[in-house]
Design a protein around this motif. Structure first.
Motif, PDB file in Angstrom:
ATOM      1  N   ARG A  13       4.426   8.125   1.832  1.00  0.00           N
ATOM      2  CA  ARG A  13       2.996   8.019   2.097  1.00  0.00           C
ATOM      3  C   ARG A  13       2.232   7.644   0.825  1.00  0.00           C
ATOM      4  O   ARG A  13       1.222   6.939   0.881  1.00  0.00           O
ATOM      5  CB  ARG A  13       2.480   9.349   2.647  1.00  0.00           C
ATOM      6  CG  ARG A  13       2.928   9.646   4.077  1.00  0.00           C
ATOM      7  CD  ARG A  13       2.309  10.949   4.565  1.00  0.00           C
ATOM      8  NE  ARG A  13       2.573  11.168   5.976  1.00  0.00           N
ATOM      9  CZ  ARG A  13       3.653  11.764   6.456  1.00  0.00           C
ATOM     10  NH1 ARG A  13       4.580  12.210   5.599  1.00  0.00           N
ATOM     11  NH2 ARG A  13       3.819  11.937   7.752  1.00  0.00           N
ATOM     12  N   VAL A  14       2.711   8.110  -0.302  1.00  0.00           N
ATOM     13  CA  VAL A  14       2.064   7.780  -1.572  1.00  0.00           C
ATOM     14  C   VAL A  14       2.104   6.275  -1.820  1.00  0.00           C
ATOM     15  O   VAL A  14       1.108   5.662  -2.233  1.00  0.00           O
ATOM     16  CB  VAL A  14       2.741   8.536  -2.739  1.00  0.00           C
ATOM     17  CG1 VAL A  14       2.155   8.094  -4.079  1.00  0.00           C
ATOM     18  CG2 VAL A  14       2.594  10.039  -2.558  1.00  0.00           C
ATOM     19  N   THR A  39      12.055   0.350  -0.941  1.00  0.00           N
ATOM     20  CA  THR A  39      11.392   1.538  -1.473  1.00  0.00           C
ATOM     21  C   THR A  39       9.925   1.236  -1.770  1.00  0.00           C
ATOM     22  O   THR A  39       9.433   0.133  -1.505  1.00  0.00           O
ATOM     23  CB  THR A  39      12.083   2.013  -2.770  1.00  0.00           C
ATOM     24  OG1 THR A  39      11.790   1.073  -3.822  1.00  0.00           O
ATOM     25  CG2 THR A  39      13.591   2.106  -2.596  1.00  0.00           C
ATOM     26  N   ASP A  40       9.252   2.192  -2.368  1.00  0.00           N
ATOM     27  CA  ASP A  40       7.853   2.003  -2.745  1.00  0.00           C
ATOM     28  C   ASP A  40       7.676   0.874  -3.752  1.00  0.00           C
ATOM     29  O   ASP A  40       6.578   0.309  -3.874  1.00  0.00           O
ATOM     30  CB  ASP A  40       7.291   3.297  -3.334  1.00  0.00           C
ATOM     31  CG  ASP A  40       7.062   4.366  -2.272  1.00  0.00           C
ATOM     32  OD1 ASP A  40       7.121   4.025  -1.072  1.00  0.00           O
ATOM     33  OD2 ASP A  40       6.831   5.538  -2.633  1.00  0.00           O
ATOM     34  N   ARG A  74      -1.101   3.649  -2.052  1.00  0.00           N
ATOM     35  CA  ARG A  74      -1.300   2.785  -3.211  1.00  0.00           C
ATOM     36  C   ARG A  74      -1.485   1.327  -2.770  1.00  0.00           C
ATOM     37  O   ARG A  74      -2.325   0.595  -3.314  1.00  0.00           O
ATOM     38  CB  ARG A  74      -0.111   2.910  -4.163  1.00  0.00           C
ATOM     39  CG  ARG A  74      -0.338   2.218  -5.516  1.00  0.00           C
ATOM     40  CD  ARG A  74       0.864   2.364  -6.426  1.00  0.00           C
ATOM     41  NE  ARG A  74       1.136   3.776  -6.734  1.00  0.00           N
ATOM     42  CZ  ARG A  74       2.237   4.425  -6.360  1.00  0.00           C
ATOM     43  NH1 ARG A  74       3.179   3.786  -5.674  1.00  0.00           N
ATOM     44  NH2 ARG A  74       2.411   5.686  -6.688  1.00  0.00           N
ATOM     45  N   LEU A  75      -0.680   0.903  -1.777  1.00  0.00           N
ATOM     46  CA  LEU A  75      -0.809  -0.459  -1.260  1.00  0.00           C
ATOM     47  C   LEU A  75      -2.183  -0.670  -0.629  1.00  0.00           C
ATOM     48  O   LEU A  75      -2.841  -1.694  -0.846  1.00  0.00           O
ATOM     49  CB  LEU A  75       0.300  -0.733  -0.236  1.00  0.00           C
ATOM     50  CG  LEU A  75       0.257  -2.090   0.478  1.00  0.00           C
ATOM     51  CD1 LEU A  75       0.440  -3.227  -0.519  1.00  0.00           C
ATOM     52  CD2 LEU A  75       1.333  -2.156   1.569  1.00  0.00           C
ATOM     53  N   ARG A  76      -2.639   0.320   0.135  1.00  0.00           N
ATOM     54  CA  ARG A  76      -3.941   0.204   0.803  1.00  0.00           C
ATOM     55  C   ARG A  76      -5.096   0.222  -0.195  1.00  0.00           C
ATOM     56  O   ARG A  76      -6.165  -0.339   0.069  1.00  0.00           O
ATOM     57  CB  ARG A  76      -4.111   1.335   1.808  1.00  0.00           C
ATOM     58  CG  ARG A  76      -3.312   1.119   3.089  1.00  0.00           C
ATOM     59  CD  ARG A  76      -3.404   2.307   4.001  1.00  0.00           C
ATOM     60  NE  ARG A  76      -2.836   2.020   5.327  1.00  0.00           N
ATOM     61  CZ  ARG A  76      -2.527   2.940   6.220  1.00  0.00           C
ATOM     62  NH1 ARG A  76      -2.709   4.236   5.919  1.00  0.00           N
ATOM     63  NH2 ARG A  76      -2.036   2.614   7.387  1.00  0.00           N
ATOM     64  N   SER A  77      -4.905   0.861  -1.310  1.00  0.00           N
ATOM     65  CA  SER A  77      -5.966   0.880  -2.317  1.00  0.00           C
ATOM     66  C   SER A  77      -6.176  -0.507  -2.928  1.00  0.00           C
ATOM     67  O   SER A  77      -7.284  -0.838  -3.364  1.00  0.00           O
ATOM     68  CB  SER A  77      -5.628   1.898  -3.416  1.00  0.00           C
ATOM     69  OG  SER A  77      -4.493   1.476  -4.169  1.00  0.00           O
ATOM     70  N   HIS A  78      -5.121  -1.333  -2.944  1.00  0.00           N
ATOM     71  CA  HIS A  78      -5.236  -2.702  -3.462  1.00  0.00           C
ATOM     72  C   HIS A  78      -5.636  -3.684  -2.363  1.00  0.00           C
ATOM     73  O   HIS A  78      -6.384  -4.633  -2.627  1.00  0.00           O
ATOM     74  CB  HIS A  78      -3.902  -3.157  -4.079  1.00  0.00           C
ATOM     75  CG  HIS A  78      -3.586  -2.501  -5.389  1.00  0.00           C
ATOM     76  ND1 HIS A  78      -2.986  -1.261  -5.478  1.00  0.00           N
ATOM     77  CD2 HIS A  78      -3.804  -2.913  -6.673  1.00  0.00           C
ATOM     78  CE1 HIS A  78      -2.825  -0.940  -6.751  1.00  0.00           C
ATOM     79  NE2 HIS A  78      -3.318  -1.925  -7.502  1.00  0.00           N
TER      80      HIS A  78
END
Length: 481
Positions: A439-440, A413-414, A444-448
């Motif tokens: 997608r959320v 999961t997320d 979030r992963l890409r923001s880090h």
């Protein structure tokens, strides 16, 4: 005849000097010639034409055998410069002048040849010409993808180039046993031979190589479906210096062949047996016992193997760095636990479709394998967020983990993506058909991890039923067809 101004001509002259490494290639006699021409009124006119004499002088500077660059640079130095050029560049230099033609086509410049860029366009006569030109100088030749090359040209090559050490015939589909027999007869120094996808190769080739090429260290017979255990056994007996044996897709290779290979070639370091689904545990046990220098092993598709194989590798092969066991569906957590305890140099693991493993495997790998860079867990349907959490907290995740494949892991999961934010060097994550990933979570992963590549697939939303009207008789695809 083109028209140039004096400024353009001076600019061209300066460019020539710069391109020649700031050497005064024009010489004093030519400098006086330029001054003489600059005083000429006709030359000073903006639209004056370049005379035939001008062209002749420029030609003399670069193209004639009496050119100053050929006078000032010894032939040995030009020959040394040419030795760093590729095939295309050498052919271009050979067209400059007669002197350069002789030097560019000198056999000493053709010790390493790769014709992959030409691929299917290379015909037999080209190989024969190269063979005559190179002779004993040729050491390394790649004909990968040259599908027009046949036995006749290769026989000529073998006879004229007896010192070849590295030969790549990958994809040369017209090659048969005759080529290998010619190589065995003339090229006794050959060390590396790639016969990948040469489907006509049989046991006769391996027997010939066994008799004539005792220095062989690397061989690739992938997708040579006619090779059997008899050919491998003969090869092993005659080529004890083998370090790399690659036989992807050779379904007729059995446990007996691998056992013989291990007993006669104890220096093996790279073994790829992908798709050899007749292998059993006893073959891997002997391989691990005799060849403890193994650092790369592929057993993908060998579905009859059990944890016994992994335990043997753990006990005998401490330097193992790459292990590919995709499709080995009988491996369990117990086997990988033993492996993680002993093989601390593991860097790449492909566990695709090892369907029995659970989070316990990830916990053991996290504790025992700090160097893991590439980990595939696709279709491991028992893996959960808890296993990813332990992995993300390990030394390998903090420093080395760059690729993680989790395709078709339905319990992920997320929360797993949240754990992966601590993997600072992670470059790619595969999440195809992970139904609980959103997608959320990916955003979030890409923001880090701003440079990470995330590959995921989201099924299109089912369209709502039409409000009214009769159902179409054909779907859109049928209408288009």
């Amino acid at each position: 005849m083109s028209y140039v101004s004096r400024n353009k001509f001076e600019s061209a002259r300066k460019h020539i000097q710069e391109e020649s490494g700031n050497l005064d290639v024009l010489g004093p006699e030519n400098r006086s010639w330029w001054r003489q021409k600059s005083k000429n009124k006709q030359f000073n006119q903006s639209n004056s034409s370049m005379t035939v004499e001008t062209v002749k002088q420029l030609t003399k500077v670069f193209c004639d055998d009496e050119a100053l660059i050929n006078k000032k640079l010894p032939k040995e130095l030009i020959l040394r410069i040419f030795s760093y050029l590729d095939v295309v560049s050498l052919c271009r230099c050979a067209q400059v002048s007669k002197a350069w033609n002789v030097l560019a086509l000198d056999g000493s410049n053709w010790q390493r040849i790769d014709l992959f860029d030409f691929q299917k366009d290379v015909e037999g006569p080209i190989i024969e010409n190269i063979s005559r030109r190179c002779g004993g100088f040729l050491r390394q030749l790649s004909l990968r993808g040259c599908q027009s090359i046949a036995d006749g040209s290769m026989k000529t090559l073998a006879a004229l180039c007896p010192n070849v050490e590295d030969l790549n015939l990958n994809g040369c589909k017209k090659i048969t046993d005759s080529t290998c027999q010619a190589l065995a007869k003339h090229c006794v120094k050959i060390q590396k031979l790639n016969l990948d996808s040469c489907a006509a190769i049989t046991d006769l080739s391996l027997k010939a190589l066994s008799d004539g090429c005792p220095q062989l260290t690397h061989i690739n017979i992938s997708w040579c479906g006619n090779v059997t255990e008899n050919g491998v056994e003969a090869l092993a007996r005659g080529c004890p210096k083998l370090k790399s044996f690659i036989s992807k897709g050779c379904r007729q290779i059995t446990s007996k062949a691998v056992v013989c290979l291990a007993r006669f070639c104890e220096g093996l370091e790279v073994v790829n047996l992908l798709g050899c689904n007749n292998l059993r545990d006893e073959a891997v046990q002997v391989l691990a016992e005799k060849c403890n220098k193994l650092h790369y092993l592929c057993l993908s598709g060998c579905s009859q193997l059990t944890d016994t194989s992994l335990i043997s590798l753990a006990q005998q092969c401490p330097y193992l760095s790459t292990l590919e066991v995709a499709g080995c569906s009988q491996f369990t957590d117990a086997g990988f636990q033993a492996l993680a305890r002993s093989c601390r140099y593991l860097e790449k693991m492909d566990l695709d479709e090892c369907v029995l493993i659970t989070d316990a495997t990830l916990i053991h790998l996290a504790m025992g394998c700090p160097r893991i860079e590439y980990l595939t867990l696709s279709h491991c349907e028992l893996i959960t967020d808890e296993g990813i959490r332990h992995l993300s907290m390990s030394p390998c995740a903090a420093e080395n983990l760059t690729v993680l494949e989790l395709d078709n892991c339905p319990l992920i999961t997320d929360a797993s993506l949240e754990h992966l934010t601590s993997c600072h060097n992670l470059q790619r994550v595969e999440l195809y058909d992970c139904q609980l990933i959103t997608r959320v979570g990916i955003r979030r992963l890409r923001s880090h991890l701003t440079n990470i590549k995330v590959h995921a697939y989201f099924a299109p939303v089912t369209p709502p039923p039409s409000a009214g009207g009769s159902r179409q008789r054909y779907c859109r695809c049928c209408i288009i067809l």
